[in-house]
Design an enzyme around this catalytic site. Structure first.
Site, PDB file in Angstrom:
ATOM      1  CG  ASP A 189      46.827  53.073  91.235  1.00  0.00           C
ATOM      2  OD1 ASP A 189      45.939  52.649  90.303  1.00  0.00           O
ATOM      3  OD2 ASP A 189      47.756  53.691  90.722  1.00  0.00           O
ATOM      4  CD  GLU A 215      46.694  46.285  84.169  1.00  0.00           C
ATOM      5  OE1 GLU A 215      46.711  47.555  84.832  1.00  0.00           O
ATOM      6  OE2 GLU A 215      45.633  45.660  84.169  1.00  0.00           O
TER       7      GLU A 215
END
Length: 843
Positions: free
Chosen positions: A589, A813
């Site tokens: 991203d 994560e």
């Protein structure tokens, strides 16, 4: 996986449930044939072909633009399923073909529930509430996994992906244990039983509140549920019938004390209504907890609790066709256990000897037997004990595997797609449209935050699953390949069905048919190819046309400005609010790319993914005897792996690493400009075509995917960058961006915290460890250095994940490169479960 996109979804209020979304787009208007999602493809192709011919004729007759016709045809193809035969056999999700997989914990977004692999499933689930935990307020109902609801840690201690699981959930002063066992038999997937045990979190705890458990069953259509309710509201059993399950019976047994068989006093409430829609189940139950009842155990003082009122007569519950929602509330004092049993009628029909019911001591025996079998199989598969890992580390490995397997879901529905008209950079002049209804059997990255399928993640998931259960991996890959459209595109985020859609804000529902994602499914395909299992090779033979179509789409649609270069379509525009326009399709991203997006860009990581794809597909074509494809793919693979070509396009001498290329300047920064807030300011020098000075994960991709020869003169500089604490090395794993970069730990906008700008991510660390393991074992000038770095990096990664798991009870994560703390969402038992393969040294 668009992770920056995910972070924006979380920014408003961590753990807040998104508002319910309009459900019209998710209407189920068909049933899947088989599991590949290819049902109806021939009809769609026929109608698309006929319509296309008619449009061409009209265009010629009225002199319409050929460009318009081509755009229209592209739109049609984007919304048409691929014509290749499915990779899985017909009906592969049905109880007739795969009875052992028909029932499962395929609703990963709820704390505990099961469903069938069916477009119109029978769903079961659990809710619970502590009565009077906050005096004067309604009890907080627990049902769906949420980031900020205060529950946790939670997760599967054991889950074999097939027939058994044990999960622990911490909720304040309570500890819940949910267990299930399945048993095949008959023609409809067999029987299963649950046991839910509620105990104090700490021994000696007194004055715990009453606890209510809510066991429910939901149908989605004309199926029949007939409850038998006793005089005090106790649900004796539910008789039912569906076309897929035949006759069945669900029984909720009286509660007992843990480990005991003597019934314990409970209070009962039953509620029966039409199905309000799966996303509304929690709110419906919460809103109906509005009547006071008394819990009166013999010889004890009565206590008040909020319960569900008696439901209306069935004929007063609205129009038919909505399905049924039946829920039993059981309220009692902690500690206790409750068992819930499903029995298939066909397992006892036709003269079959009825097996003993899975309850009480027989259920206990089955659970203990499955737990022992799981642990034996785990050690046989991963050999952690043999490798000298501690019992605590072995337990972490079991949790990593179990959380991943327990997160596999079955989804069905229609996604929203924005077709690619082929006119990049201009208004597409088309609206998003519904893709044909498709099923998906897939792991999920996070039960609490991303409980749906992500293409970029799934390849990493299956590296773990394939070593445990190759059949499961074939099922998952077959489903993903069933999502191909006529061009060979697969949407990178799959939002299928009402429950999945309700968790996603509307602005993120649409998938764009021009955007790719890293083809990580090729990683388990390569594993299959190298393993040589006959069942895997038979699957790959069927899957090859779809794999080839998918790779061909990637290679052609993402082609760059010069031959054998590639660029990710779908970069953000150079908005004044963004420090560096994001590249969501890359999966990385906010990783810094060229400061000013342009068609001249060349993306290093994408070229490496395409090179890997050409290598894998070329080898596969040769092994399968696909001569025509091998003749096409072989030269492409050779060209992409030619060292000179990679260096000419991506070696940046001034940086000493491989790099992206584009219209770039490093003279950009975010500055406060009231009242606008933070805005991007571009100084001097102005942007020009050059290599992008962002040393980090992207720089390593030729090494990560093992595309460099062991004697390559470029391998040494990459290892030096990797090992340098001023760049990528940290005590907790490789950071995603050099600590010396101008973008290191920098916000991308006023509302976007850094994501791939320094944090440690396990999927890339796994690839790095695999590459170090490889280069540390083959002859070459860097063998000793690679082997040393491998040992040190493996120790850093494993020890940090272990420490964070011990401290928090979660896999995370990402991890901080500053102090190792878990960051992002949790539990994240998607690719962070790769820690198991790192411990097992399986690459």
């Amino acid at each position: 996986m668009a992770r920056g996109e995910r972070r924006r979804r979380a920014a408003a209020a961590e753990g807040a449930r998104p508002p319910e979304r309009a459900r019209g787009a998710g209407r189920r208007d068909g049933r899947a044939s088989g599991a590949s999602g290819a049902s109806g493809a021939s009809g769609a192709r026929g109608s698309a072909g006929g319509a296309a011919l008619a449009v061409v004729v009209l265009a010629l007759a009225f002199g319409l633009s050929g460009r318009w016709v081509i755009a229209w045809l592209r739109v049609r193809r984007a919304l048409t399923l691929h014509p290749a035969p499915p990779a899985l056999p017909p009906g592969s999700s049905s109880p007739a073909v795969a009875p052992e997989l028909f029932w499962g914990t395929y609703r990963p977004h709820v704390y505990f529930g099961m469903k069938t692999r069916s477009p119109k499933p029978l769903l079961t689930g659990l809710m619970w509430a502590q009565q009077g935990a906050t005096p004067g307020t309604p009890p907080k109902l627990r049902h769906t996994c949420e980031q900020g609801d205060g529950v946790g840690p939670y997760g599967w201690e054991f889950h074999d992906g097939l027939s058994f699981g044990r999960q622990h959930i911490s909720d304040g002063a309570l500890r819940l244990t949910t267990e299930f066992v399945k048993r095949t038999g008959g023609q409809h997937g067999g029987d299963w039983s649950w046991r839910v045990t509620v105990e104090p979190q700490a021994s000696g705890t007194s004055s715990l509140p009453l606890v209510s458990l809510f066991f429910y069953v939901v149908t989605d259509g004309q199926e029949v549920l007939l409850p038998e309710i006793g005089a005090k509201g106790q649900l004796k059993f539910i008789s039912g019938h569906t076309s897929e399950l035949g006759d069945f019976r669900l029984t909720l047994l009286p509660p007992t004390s843990p480990g005991d068989t003597v019934p314990k006093h409970g209070s009962y409430n039953v509620f029966w209504s039409s199905n309000p829609g799966l996303p509304l189940l929690t709110d419906m139950v919460q809103s109906h907890l509005n009547s006071w009842f008394q819990h009166r155990p013999p010889g004890a003082s009565p206590e008040r609790y909020l319960g569900l009122p008696a439901s209306l007569k069935w004929e007063e519950r609205g129009p038919g066709g909505q399905g049924q929602f039946l829920i039993q509330q059981v309220t009692l004092k902690v500690p206790f256990s409750v068992e819930f049993m499903f029995e298939s009628g066909s397992a006892r029909a036709g003269g079959n000897q009825a097996p003993g019911q899975l309850l009480g001591s027989q259920l206990t025996q089955a659970l203990e037997s499955h737990a022992a079998a799981f642990q034996e199989r785990f050690e046989r598969t991963f050999r952690l004990k043999e490798k000298g890992l501690s019992p605590e580390e072995q337990a972490l490995g079991q949790v990593a595997l179990s959380g991943l397997l327990g997160g596999i879901g079955y989804f069905y529905g229609q996604g929203l797609v924005l077709p690619d008209t082929g006119m990049e950079g201009s208004e597409q002049k088309v609206d998003p449209a519904l893709f044909p209804p498709v099923p998906l059997f897939s792991g999920v990255p996070s039960r609490s935050f991303f409980p749906r399928g992500f293409l970029w993640d799934e390849g990493f998931h299956q590296l773990v699953v394939q070593r445990w259960d190759p059949h499961l991996t074939r099922e998952v890959l077959g489903h993903w390949l069933g999502l191909l459209n006529a061009d060979g595109w697969i949407g990178r985020e799959q939002i299928l069905g009402d429950e999945a859609r309700s968790r996603v804000p509307p602005e993120f529902l649409v998938q764009r048919a021009a955007h790719a994602n890293p083809p990580t499914l090729l990683l388990p395909v390569l594993q299959m190819l190298e393993g040589g299992d006959p069942d895997d090779l038979a699957f790959l033979q069927k899957a090859f046309p779809r794999l080839h179509a998918w790779f061909s789409w990637l290679h052609q649609s993402q082609a760059g400005p010069v031959p054998l270069s590639y660029r990710w379509r779908g970069r953000d525009l150079a908005l004044p609010t963004l420090l560096n326009p994001k590249t969501l399709p890359s999966g990385l991203d906010d990783y810094p790319r060229a400061s000013h997006p342009s068609a001249a860009e060349r993306h290093l990581d994408l070229r490496c993914w395409v090179a890997l794809g050409a290598r894998v597909l070329s080898r596969l074509a040769e092994q399968l005897g696909e001569a025509e494809a091998a003749a096409e793919l072989g030269p492409l693979a050779a060209s992409l792996e030619e060292p000179g070509g990679l260096e000419e396009l991506h070696w940046a001498p001034e940086l000493g690493v491989f790099a992206d290329f584009g219209n770039h300047t490093k003279a950009v920064q975010l500055k406060s400009r009231p009242p606008q807030g933070l805005v991007r300011v571009v100084g001097r020098p102005p942007p020009q075509l050059q290599y992008v000075d962002a040393v980090g994960y992207v720089s390593l991709f030729p090494f990560l995917l093992q595309l460099l020869d062991p004697s390559s003169p470029r391998l040494g500089p990459l290892l030096d960058i990797l090992a340098d604490s001023r760049h990528l090395w940290s005590p907790f794993g490789l950071r995603s961006l050099s600590a010396s970069s101008l973008f290191y730990r920098q916000r991308n906008s006023e509302h976007d915290p850094p994501y791939w700008r320094g944090a440690v991510w396990l999927n890339i660390n796994y690839l790095a460890l695999g590459a170090l393991h490889h280069y540390g074992r083959v002859e070459g000038p860097h063998k000793v250095q690679a082997a040393k770095l491998y040992r040190e990096l493996r120790a850093n990664v494993v020890s940090n994940i272990w420490r964070q798991y011990q401290a928090t009870g979660f896999l995370w994560e990402q991890y901080s490169d500053q102090d190792g703390h878990g960051m992002g969402c949790r539990p994240f038992q998607g690719w962070t479960s790769l820690v198991l393969l790192v411990m097992a040294e399986e690459y």
